[in-house]
Design a protein around this motif. Structure first.
Motif, PDB file in Angstrom:
ATOM      1  N   TRP A   1       0.832  -1.200   0.000  1.00 14.19           N
ATOM      2  CA  TRP A   1       0.000   0.000   0.000  1.00 14.19           C
ATOM      3  C   TRP A   1       0.873   1.259   0.000  1.00 14.19           C
ATOM      4  O   TRP A   1       0.637   2.199  -0.763  1.00 14.19           O
ATOM      5  CB  TRP A   1      -0.907  -0.013   1.229  1.00 14.19           C
ATOM      6  CG  TRP A   1      -1.993   1.019   1.195  1.00 14.19           C
ATOM      7  CD1 TRP A   1      -1.889   2.344   1.516  1.00 14.19           C
ATOM      8  CD2 TRP A   1      -3.353   0.813   0.804  1.00 14.19           C
ATOM      9  NE1 TRP A   1      -3.095   2.976   1.360  1.00 14.19           N
ATOM     10  CE2 TRP A   1      -4.018   2.059   0.926  1.00 14.19           C
ATOM     11  CE3 TRP A   1      -4.081  -0.300   0.383  1.00 14.19           C
ATOM     12  CZ2 TRP A   1      -5.373   2.217   0.626  1.00 14.19           C
ATOM     13  CZ3 TRP A   1      -5.438  -0.144   0.087  1.00 14.19           C
ATOM     14  CH2 TRP A   1      -6.071   1.091   0.212  1.00 14.19           C
ATOM     15  N   ALA A   2       1.891   1.250   0.841  1.00 11.61           N
ATOM     16  CA  ALA A   2       2.793   2.405   0.931  1.00 11.61           C
ATOM     17  C   ALA A   2       3.547   2.620  -0.379  1.00 11.61           C
ATOM     18  O   ALA A   2       3.814   3.767  -0.773  1.00 11.61           O
ATOM     19  CB  ALA A   2       3.778   2.219   2.080  1.00 11.61           C
ATOM     20  N   ALA A   3       3.885   1.520  -1.059  1.00  9.43           N
ATOM     21  CA  ALA A   3       4.623   1.644  -2.323  1.00  9.43           C
ATOM     22  C   ALA A   3       3.820   2.383  -3.376  1.00  9.43           C
ATOM     23  O   ALA A   3       4.381   3.097  -4.215  1.00  9.43           O
ATOM     24  CB  ALA A   3       5.011   0.255  -2.833  1.00  9.43           C
ATOM     25  N   MET A   4       2.490   2.237  -3.361  1.00  7.29           N
ATOM     26  CA  MET A   4       1.656   2.855  -4.380  1.00  7.29           C
ATOM     27  C   MET A   4       1.120   4.220  -3.969  1.00  7.29           C
ATOM     28  O   MET A   4       0.797   5.040  -4.829  1.00  7.29           O
ATOM     29  CB  MET A   4       0.478   1.927  -4.708  1.00  7.29           C
ATOM     30  CG  MET A   4       0.883   0.567  -5.223  1.00  7.29           C
ATOM     31  SD  MET A   4       2.029   0.612  -6.638  1.00  7.29           S
ATOM     32  CE  MET A   4       0.993   1.371  -7.874  1.00  7.29           C
ATOM     33  N   THR A   5       1.001   4.469  -2.680  1.00  9.58           N
ATOM     34  CA  THR A   5       0.352   5.700  -2.223  1.00  9.58           C
ATOM     35  C   THR A   5       1.288   6.644  -1.474  1.00  9.58           C
ATOM     36  O   THR A   5       0.978   7.833  -1.340  1.00  9.58           O
ATOM     37  CB  THR A   5      -0.835   5.379  -1.302  1.00  9.58           C
ATOM     38  OG1 THR A   5      -0.345   4.761  -0.100  1.00  9.58           O
ATOM     39  CG2 THR A   5      -1.825   4.449  -1.997  1.00  9.58           C
TER      40      THR A   5
END
Length: 300
Positions: A165-169
């Motif tokens: 999630w952190a990688a995309m947002t």
């Protein structure tokens, strides 16, 4: 030594290093991270986003593999005492501690560099924190100290969807924390089912696993209780609007199945049933996350 012998020796050495990465475990980690990535993107991802996901998965794979290799290094003497792990190259002395440490360090630095260069600093730091949580806090500190090691240390194993999630947002939203909670609740009954039919291995190793310290019946009850709490946790994506009826149907069937195995295990234990429960737990987690993915695209 002829060329064929050299090639066979080189191939054997690389297979030994590869074995240190615990490929099946790391594949599940990357799969859960990928689910976090795709759920963070509304609708179908663009080609650029797919490329971003692929690179992020690669970086997470490197760091996860590094943590697995470091775990094999630290636990090589314990692994040598257990049938399940005695084949590992570090346990057999086929790879030296220096080789395993260098391999782990190279993997970790490579993965961190990929994440920093091609994703974002938050993902890199969270992934490195996960490495420390598993390889140091869980393996070195918690595992030999308390029968609740898998409960506390399970936080590291629950991080992959948060990383995705952190990688995309570039942030950690409540949706990512729900995915984290599902894996966190799933980990104890999954691992304790394994520990039940491997209890003699753990007794020989000296590790204070729950079946060793509190007995099998208490462990069986804890597995049952955790599967019931896990069922509630798996409903949260529906309650918070992350998914719909398709996920609800699949997750309910899988959670009922896991709870049914746990109930049977508590009422009438056998090693064979514990093995089946452990295997079903893998189906459960993979199925729940696959259902989240399908629901996101088909229903959502």
């Amino acid at each position: 030594m002829n060329a064929q012998t050299l090639n066979e020796s080189s191939s054997s050495r690389w297979s030994q290093f590869y074995a240190l990465t615990k490929p099946r475990v790391v594949q599940l980690i990357v799969f859960c991270a990928l689910i976090g990535m795709v759920l963070a993107v509304p609708g179908l991802p663009t080609l650029a986003q797919l490329g971003h996901m692929a690179v992020a998965c690669l970086g997470i794979w490197f760091v996860s593999a590094a943590a697995a290799a470091f775990n094999c290094l630290v636990e090589r003497h314990i692994d040598a005492k257990m049938k399940r792990t005695s084949w590992r190259p570090t346990a057999r002395g086929e790879l030296s501690p220096q080789q395993a440490l260098a391999f782990s360090a190279i993997l970790c630095l490579t993965g961190a560099a990929i994440l920093l260069a091609f994703t974002n600093p938050l993902t890199m730091w969270l992934t490195l924190a996960t490495f420390i949580g598993y390889a140091v806090i869980y393996t070195v500190i918690l595992k030999p100290a308390t029968p609740q090691n898998i409960v506390i240390g399970g936080a590291s194993g629950a991080m992959p969807p948060v990383l995705g999630w952190a990688a995309m947002t570039g942030n950690v939203g409540p949706e990512a924390l729900i995915l984290f909670l599902i894996i966190f609740l799933w980990t104890p009954p999954h691992f304790w089912a394994l520990a039940l039919y491997r209890v003699e291995d753990y007794r020989k190793s000296g590790l204070p696993m729950l079946p060793v310290t509190h007995g099998p019946k208490y462990t069986q009850l804890q597995i049952l209780l955790y599967t019931l709490v896990l069922f509630a946790g798996c409903l949260l994506p529906v309650i918070f609007g992350m998914s719909g009826w398709l996920y609800l149907a699949v997750a309910s069937v899988l959670c009922l199945g896991f709870s049914w195995y746990a109930l049977r295990l508590w009422m009438n234990y056998s090693d064979a049933l514990a093995r089946k429960t452990f295997r079903f737990s893998l189906i459960h987690l993979s199925g729940v996350f696959a259902a989240l993915l399908i629901d996101h695209y088909i229903v959502g």
